[in-house]
Design an enzyme around this catalytic site. Structure first.
Site, PDB file in Angstrom:
ATOM      1  N   SER A  43       5.249  11.364  21.094  1.00  0.00           N
ATOM      2  CA  SER A  43       3.993  10.704  21.468  1.00  0.00           C
ATOM      3  C   SER A  43       3.177  11.476  22.498  1.00  0.00           C
ATOM      4  O   SER A  43       2.484  10.886  23.314  1.00  0.00           O
ATOM      5  CB  SER A  43       4.231   9.291  22.013  1.00  0.00           C
ATOM      6  OG  SER A  43       4.991   8.539  21.125  1.00  0.00           O
ATOM      7  N   CYS A  52     -10.042  -4.427   1.740  1.00  0.00           N
ATOM      8  CA  CYS A  52      -8.894  -4.493   0.836  1.00  0.00           C
ATOM      9  C   CYS A  52      -8.284  -5.898   0.837  1.00  0.00           C
ATOM     10  O   CYS A  52      -8.877  -6.809   0.275  1.00  0.00           O
ATOM     11  CB  CYS A  52      -7.890  -3.401   1.187  1.00  0.00           C
ATOM     12  SG  CYS A  52      -6.871  -2.961  -0.232  1.00  0.00           S
ATOM     13  N   HIS A  77     -10.802   1.366   1.114  1.00  0.00           N
ATOM     14  CA  HIS A  77     -10.639   1.565   2.558  1.00  0.00           C
ATOM     15  C   HIS A  77     -11.699   2.537   3.084  1.00  0.00           C
ATOM     16  O   HIS A  77     -11.434   3.731   3.219  1.00  0.00           O
ATOM     17  CB  HIS A  77      -9.239   2.119   2.861  1.00  0.00           C
ATOM     18  CG  HIS A  77      -8.160   1.116   2.645  1.00  0.00           C
ATOM     19  ND1 HIS A  77      -7.798   0.203   3.613  1.00  0.00           N
ATOM     20  CD2 HIS A  77      -7.376   0.864   1.586  1.00  0.00           C
ATOM     21  CE1 HIS A  77      -6.835  -0.572   3.145  1.00  0.00           C
ATOM     22  NE2 HIS A  77      -6.550  -0.192   1.918  1.00  0.00           N
ATOM     23  N   GLU A 108     -12.691   2.987   5.972  1.00  0.00           N
ATOM     24  CA  GLU A 108     -12.325   3.583   7.263  1.00  0.00           C
ATOM     25  C   GLU A 108     -11.715   4.972   7.107  1.00  0.00           C
ATOM     26  O   GLU A 108     -11.794   5.792   8.018  1.00  0.00           O
ATOM     27  CB  GLU A 108     -11.363   2.653   8.027  1.00  0.00           C
ATOM     28  CG  GLU A 108      -9.937   2.552   7.494  1.00  0.00           C
ATOM     29  CD  GLU A 108      -9.748   1.523   6.371  1.00  0.00           C
ATOM     30  OE1 GLU A 108     -10.757   1.143   5.746  1.00  0.00           O
ATOM     31  OE2 GLU A 108      -8.592   1.125   6.117  1.00  0.00           O
TER      32      GLU A 108
HETATM   33  N1  GLN Z   1      -1.785  -6.376  -0.567  1.00  0.00           N
HETATM   34  C1  GLN Z   1      -2.981  -6.100  -1.273  1.00  0.00           C
HETATM   35  C2  GLN Z   1      -2.733  -5.368  -2.580  1.00  0.00           C
HETATM   36  O1  GLN Z   1      -1.714  -4.762  -2.759  1.00  0.00           O
HETATM   37  C3  GLN Z   1      -3.954  -5.327  -0.416  1.00  0.00           C
HETATM   38  C4  GLN Z   1      -3.438  -4.002   0.023  1.00  0.00           C
HETATM   39  C5  GLN Z   1      -4.239  -3.430   1.158  1.00  0.00           C
HETATM   40  O2  GLN Z   1      -4.866  -4.158   1.903  1.00  0.00           O
HETATM   41  N2  GLN Z   1      -4.175  -2.127   1.338  1.00  0.00           N
HETATM   42  O3  GLN Z   1      -3.567  -5.383  -3.440  1.00  0.00           O
END
Ligand code: GLN
Length: 544
Positions: free
Chosen positions: A14, A382, A516, A518
């Site tokens: 770390s 997601c 995602h 991000e």
């Molecule tokens: N658990 C959900 C899926 O598998 C979303 C996964 C996530 O948020 N990366 O579709």
């Protein structure tokens, strides 16, 4: 000629090896060089995809669908160079490749050993084509020197150092100089021991990057140089800074990139252009205001689990010149329908990040409802998007049993697996929920944006590519009912089968994305959705 920079760590973990590597990459880039960063992880998992975020922080997904170490996120954010599958390797991956080949008979009966087979595999990973225009490959070795599982990696880079020669390879060792208040002194002994450990396996580092919380006295630098057998100018002070984006300038001021170039005998290096980093540092220090974002998830006790999300919020702040106060809120605390939501009062925006499993999911749905009804800007990512859609199906459409097959078989799979929509869900869901390996949609996929939608305006395009990591999808069967209640599916896969984005019509800013975003946000190129979300939070902050 490609040169190789090996970054190892000592004393304790770390210390920020990932950021140090990323910052050096950025410094070399600022002098006009091309870089590629690679991470060698000594753990036995084939990739971090199956590891709990509690143990290992987030899983960073590349465009080409690799589930990698979160340090690759730092590399991308600092250098803007998109990482690939071929930039992260683990002991598990190496062994599984070797064993597969051995079973196929490719080794023609040879005895397979750590040296040379494992080390050769590591070496070819390091040397593997870094792509066009790359002058420096930076390889970070995970863990600390002395770890048992790291040994083959250290041996491999030792051999590479020998084979490439000092003109093409340099070893940088990151250590810690603890300050002992009772003695009133900074201690160099752990660094000496750590370098001794490296030398005992044949690696003489040429540059020491010394983490410390105060300036290193000149005589201590001299001592370290003499005991560790490096030039005094190669003992680089890596003092704590206020913000990770201060690191490149701080390391440059201490001479890190200059020492690397001097080691390689490069005399005609362009002077670095650090103006972009200076601008960022200035914005971070002089924001025009502050907004509070509630990040509602179940891993809030391990902020590394939301690394890229938190970074991307910061980038959204940079785009709007505001400081972001991230309030980490554990969604499990209000999973129960009667638990109060008062902790959400006063936030200017709510971010519902990705996640897995039922625990904490009900709390996220309650937060989505709170944001929807109270008209607070809300960004569902997601799982956060899936749960927001289920919440809307329950409350707006009135499908009380609306659910996701992730919770188990359901009659109303508003979120589920594509094949269960055609085959009926019981068996498909049971199988899917027991066999979790290799069934995710991973990597970059296109989405078409609806003309005139909020997201089309935010992106300023009609097609986008974003990175995915999920198993379940929103079920198109429910779209008409949801649309009738103001849930607009403004982003779809090009074939129209997979909902990628929704936005609420009657709301100041409520966007859910199946991907995602991000993972693609960078300080110099804040992701448009994060920039827009923060702008909405600023508007909200003026209302309250
Ligand atoms: N658990 C959900 C899926 O598998 C979303 C996964 C996530 O948020 N990366 O579709």
């Amino acid at each position: 000629m490609i040169r190789y920079i090996f970054i190892t760590g000592g004393v304790v973990s770390s210390l920020g090896k990932g950021i140090a590597s990323a910052a050096l990459g950025a410094l070399l880039q600022s002098r006009g060089y091309g870089v590629r960063l690679r991470k060698l992880d000594p753990y036995l998992n084939v990739d971090p995809g199956t590891m709990s975020p509690r143990q290992h922080g987030e899983v960073f997904v590349t465009d080409d669908g690799a589930e990698t170490d979160l340090d690759l996120g730092h590399y991308e954010r600092f250098t803007g160079v998109s990482a690939r599958q071929s930039d992260n390797i683990t002991t598990g991956r190496i062994y599984s490749n070797i064993i597969e080949r051995e079973r196929r008979g490719d080794y023609l009966g040879a005895t397979i050993q750590v040296i040379p087979h494992v080390t050769n595999e590591i070496k070819s990973f390091v040397l593997n084509d870094p792509g066009q225009g790359v002058d420096f490959v930076l390889c970070e070795i995970g863990g600390t020197v002395g770890d048992i599982e790291g040994l083959p990696f250290f041996e491999a880079i030792r051999q590479l150092g020998q084979e490439l020669g000092p003109q093409r390879a340099v070893f940088i060792h990151l250590t810690l100089l603890p300050y002992i208040p009772a003695a009133g002194e900074m201690k160099t002994k752990p660094t000496q021991h750590s370098v001794k450990e490296l030398r005992s396996i044949g690696i003489q580092p040429q540059i020491l990057l010394c983490r410390c919380d105060r300036p290193i006295p000149e005589n201590e630098k001299g001592k370290i140089a003499s005991f560790c057998n490096v030039r005094p100018s190669s003992v680089i002070e890596a003092r704590d800074v206020g913000h990770i984006y201060d690191v490149p300038i701080a390391y440059h001021t201490e001479g890190l990139d200059t020492e690397v170039l001097a080691h390689f005998g490069i005399q005609d290096a362009p002077v670095p252009d650090l103006s972009a980093w200076q601008r960022i540092a200035h914005t971070i220090r002089h924001p025009d205001g502050e907004v509070c974002i509630g990040l509602v998830g179940k891993y809030t006790d391990v902020p590394d689990a939301y690394k890229s999300v938190m970074e991307a919020l910061g980038h959204g702040g940079l785009a709007n010149q505001v400081k972001i106060d991230i309030r980490l809120i554990d969604s499990e605390r209000f999973d129960d329908e009667v638990a109060p939501l008062d902790i959400l009062e006063g936030v200017h925006g709510i971010l519902l990040p990705g996640g897995f499993g039922e625990r904490g999911a009900h709390g996220k749905m309650r937060a989505a409802r709170f944001a929807r009804e109270r008209k607070i800007p809300c960004f569902g990512i997601c799982y956060g998007m899936q749960l927001s859609v289920i919440e809307a199906a329950r409350q707006l459409v009135g499908i009380k049993n609306a659910s996701t097959s992730e919770f188990g078989p359901t009659r109303e799979p508003v979120v589920g697996l594509m094949e269960e929509w055609t085959k009926g869900n019981e068996k498909v869901v049971r199988d899917a929920n027991t066999d979790l390996g290799g069934t995710m949609r991973l990597g970059a996929y296109p989405a078409r944006l609806a003309k005139g939608s909020l997201v089309a305006e935010i992106y300023g395009k009609d097609e986008v590519f974003e990175r995915h990591r999920h198993r379940y999808e929103v079920n198109t069967k429910y779209i008409p009912a949801l649309e009738a209640k103001g849930v607009h599916f403004s982003g779809m896969s090009p074939d129209g089968r997979l909902p990628e984005i929704f936005e609420l019509r009657d709301h100041p800013w409520f966007v859910g994305v199946q991907f995602h975003p991000e993972l693609r946000s960078r300080p110099f190129e804040p992701h448009p959705l994060f920039a827009s979300f923060i702008a909405a939070a600023i508007r909200q902050s003026r209302l309250v």
